[in-house]
Design a protein around this motif. Structure first.
Motif, PDB file in Angstrom:
ATOM      1  N   GLY A  31      33.581  47.635  31.698  1.00  0.00           N
ATOM      2  CA  GLY A  31      34.773  48.414  32.073  1.00  0.00           C
ATOM      3  C   GLY A  31      35.515  47.768  33.240  1.00  0.00           C
ATOM      4  O   GLY A  31      36.753  47.724  33.256  1.00  0.00           O
ATOM      5  N   HIS A  32      34.765  47.268  34.205  1.00  0.00           N
ATOM      6  CA  HIS A  32      35.372  46.558  35.339  1.00  0.00           C
ATOM      7  C   HIS A  32      36.116  45.311  34.848  1.00  0.00           C
ATOM      8  O   HIS A  32      37.263  45.074  35.216  1.00  0.00           O
ATOM      9  CB  HIS A  32      34.295  46.189  36.361  1.00  0.00           C
ATOM     10  CG  HIS A  32      34.715  45.130  37.333  1.00  0.00           C
ATOM     11  ND1 HIS A  32      35.669  45.353  38.303  1.00  0.00           N
ATOM     12  CD2 HIS A  32      34.330  43.830  37.470  1.00  0.00           C
ATOM     13  CE1 HIS A  32      35.850  44.240  39.005  1.00  0.00           C
ATOM     14  NE2 HIS A  32      35.053  43.300  38.513  1.00  0.00           N
ATOM     15  N   VAL A  33      35.453  44.548  33.998  1.00  0.00           N
ATOM     16  CA  VAL A  33      36.055  43.315  33.453  1.00  0.00           C
ATOM     17  C   VAL A  33      37.360  43.645  32.727  1.00  0.00           C
ATOM     18  O   VAL A  33      38.375  42.968  32.898  1.00  0.00           O
ATOM     19  CB  VAL A  33      35.060  42.631  32.486  1.00  0.00           C
ATOM     20  CG1 VAL A  33      35.712  41.467  31.757  1.00  0.00           C
ATOM     21  CG2 VAL A  33      33.821  42.177  33.238  1.00  0.00           C
ATOM     22  N   LEU A  61      35.989  36.350  31.523  1.00  0.00           N
ATOM     23  CA  LEU A  61      34.725  35.651  31.817  1.00  0.00           C
ATOM     24  C   LEU A  61      34.325  35.727  33.292  1.00  0.00           C
ATOM     25  O   LEU A  61      33.237  35.269  33.661  1.00  0.00           O
ATOM     26  CB  LEU A  61      34.859  34.173  31.392  1.00  0.00           C
ATOM     27  CG  LEU A  61      34.911  33.922  29.876  1.00  0.00           C
ATOM     28  CD1 LEU A  61      35.464  32.537  29.580  1.00  0.00           C
ATOM     29  CD2 LEU A  61      33.515  34.072  29.256  1.00  0.00           C
ATOM     30  N   HIS A  62      35.160  36.336  34.147  1.00  0.00           N
ATOM     31  CA  HIS A  62      34.988  36.125  35.588  1.00  0.00           C
ATOM     32  C   HIS A  62      33.637  36.602  36.141  1.00  0.00           C
ATOM     33  O   HIS A  62      33.123  36.004  37.078  1.00  0.00           O
ATOM     34  CB  HIS A  62      36.169  36.711  36.389  1.00  0.00           C
ATOM     35  CG  HIS A  62      36.060  38.156  36.756  1.00  0.00           C
ATOM     36  ND1 HIS A  62      36.381  39.177  35.886  1.00  0.00           N
ATOM     37  CD2 HIS A  62      35.669  38.770  37.900  1.00  0.00           C
ATOM     38  CE1 HIS A  62      36.193  40.339  36.493  1.00  0.00           C
ATOM     39  NE2 HIS A  62      35.757  40.125  37.717  1.00  0.00           N
ATOM     40  N   ASP A  63      33.047  37.642  35.576  1.00  0.00           N
ATOM     41  CA  ASP A  63      31.806  38.185  36.161  1.00  0.00           C
ATOM     42  C   ASP A  63      30.565  37.999  35.288  1.00  0.00           C
ATOM     43  O   ASP A  63      29.543  38.640  35.541  1.00  0.00           O
ATOM     44  CB  ASP A  63      31.986  39.679  36.484  1.00  0.00           C
ATOM     45  CG  ASP A  63      32.462  39.915  37.920  1.00  0.00           C
ATOM     46  OD1 ASP A  63      32.351  38.978  38.744  1.00  0.00           O
ATOM     47  OD2 ASP A  63      32.936  41.027  38.223  1.00  0.00           O
ATOM     48  N   VAL A  64      30.614  37.114  34.300  1.00  0.00           N
ATOM     49  CA  VAL A  64      29.429  36.936  33.432  1.00  0.00           C
ATOM     50  C   VAL A  64      28.210  36.470  34.236  1.00  0.00           C
ATOM     51  O   VAL A  64      27.065  36.754  33.871  1.00  0.00           O
ATOM     52  CB  VAL A  64      29.667  35.943  32.246  1.00  0.00           C
ATOM     53  CG1 VAL A  64      30.557  36.555  31.187  1.00  0.00           C
ATOM     54  CG2 VAL A  64      30.218  34.615  32.747  1.00  0.00           C
ATOM     55  N   ALA A 123      43.627  40.549  41.049  1.00  0.00           N
ATOM     56  CA  ALA A 123      43.292  41.521  39.999  1.00  0.00           C
ATOM     57  C   ALA A 123      41.904  42.114  40.254  1.00  0.00           C
ATOM     58  O   ALA A 123      41.688  43.315  40.074  1.00  0.00           O
ATOM     59  CB  ALA A 123      43.335  40.836  38.630  1.00  0.00           C
ATOM     60  N   ASP A 124      40.982  41.289  40.700  1.00  0.00           N
ATOM     61  CA  ASP A 124      39.617  41.748  40.969  1.00  0.00           C
ATOM     62  C   ASP A 124      39.609  42.731  42.151  1.00  0.00           C
ATOM     63  O   ASP A 124      38.923  43.750  42.126  1.00  0.00           O
ATOM     64  CB  ASP A 124      38.740  40.522  41.274  1.00  0.00           C
ATOM     65  CG  ASP A 124      37.252  40.794  41.086  1.00  0.00           C
ATOM     66  OD1 ASP A 124      36.906  41.725  40.336  1.00  0.00           O
ATOM     67  OD2 ASP A 124      36.441  40.069  41.698  1.00  0.00           O
ATOM     68  N   LYS A 125      40.398  42.405  43.176  1.00  0.00           N
ATOM     69  CA  LYS A 125      40.514  43.286  44.354  1.00  0.00           C
ATOM     70  C   LYS A 125      41.058  44.650  43.962  1.00  0.00           C
ATOM     71  O   LYS A 125      40.683  45.674  44.505  1.00  0.00           O
ATOM     72  CB  LYS A 125      41.495  42.684  45.367  1.00  0.00           C
ATOM     73  CG  LYS A 125      40.885  41.688  46.310  1.00  0.00           C
ATOM     74  CD  LYS A 125      41.890  41.371  47.410  1.00  0.00           C
ATOM     75  CE  LYS A 125      41.636  39.994  47.974  1.00  0.00           C
ATOM     76  NZ  LYS A 125      42.480  38.959  47.371  1.00  0.00           N
TER      77      LYS A 125
HETATM   78 FE   LIG Z   1      34.855  41.325  39.342  1.00  0.00          FE
END
Ligand SMILES: [Fe+2]
Ligand SMILES: [Fe+2]
Length: 220
Positions: A31-33, A61-64, A123-125
């Motif tokens: 959900g975060h991704v 793919l950022h948090d895999v 975007a992550d922030k």
């Molecule tokens: Fe993240």
């Protein structure tokens, strides 16, 4: 006939969803991704100067690396390897495109001047602010006390360097409110003008939430 971009995105979504299934914390599940991907596209569209397809791939793919990170290898480094192997297996992207997507995965926390990376960081922030920021922090730090006290650590009064030092092992998170203050502190460090603008509402919400919580607890 080669695959379309939509098909590549679908395959990547499927891969990330499957790969991240072992993650137990709600705050870092798919959900975060998915929210980071949507914010990345919103910021990217308005900001311009970035390939939206490659940006979306990097966001997905950022948090895999959260699945395979260890105390020695953080999720940025771990994630870059997983992303590269997956991208090579697709046999779709050029080496240059793979490098750019991997740059996003490797540097989505901080650092690097590349536009795609800067947008992904913003975007992550975004997912640490607003109502979702409150609930993510509360679940992530669920075992800690939630109230503010004099011992509570307030990143808002510290320089970024001091925070960077402290954050290495996160010893400062004495309470959920510490975590919320940390997220609020993030809001000062948006890279893009679009990110800054889009974050305003969520930042105000978080600031008000912390104040309200203080009013209802230590100032009661
Ligand atoms: Fe993240
Ligand atoms: Fe991350």
């Amino acid at each position: 006939m080669g695959l379309s971009q939509e098909e590549i995105i679908k395959q990547t979504e499927k891969f990330v969803q499957e790969f991240m299934r072992p993650i137990k914390e709600e705050a870092h599940k798919f959900g975060h991704v998915d929210r980071v991907r949507k914010w990345a596209l919103k910021i990217g569209e308005q900001e311009g100067g970035v390939d939206l397809f490659l940006l979306e791939m990097a966001a997905l793919l950022h948090d895999v690396g959260r699945v395979t990170e260890t105390s020695e290898i953080d999720h940025y480094v771990a994630g870059e390897k997983i992303a590269r192997d997956f991208l090579l297996s697709l046999n779709y992207f050029s080496p240059k495109e793979i490098d750019l997507i991997c740059l996003g995965v490797r540097w989505h926390g901080a650092g690097h001047k590349e536009k795609l990376v800067k947008i992904l960081q913003d975007a992550d922030k975004m997912d640490s602010l607003g109502a979702i920021g409150v609930i993510r922090t509360a679940t992530f730090l669920g075992k800690k006390p939630y109230y503010i006290d004099e011992k509570s650590f307030t990143p808002l009064n510290m320089s970024q360097k001091e925070i960077d030092e402290k954050i290495k092992q996160r010893p400062w998170e004495k309470s959920i409110v510490d975590g919320l203050n940390f997220c609020l502190n993030f809001s000062q460090y948006f890279n893009t003008e679009t990110g800054k603008r889009l974050a305003k509402e969520k930042t105000e919400y978080l600031r008000n939430f912390i104040q309200q919580l203080k009013k209802e607890t230590i100032n009661l």
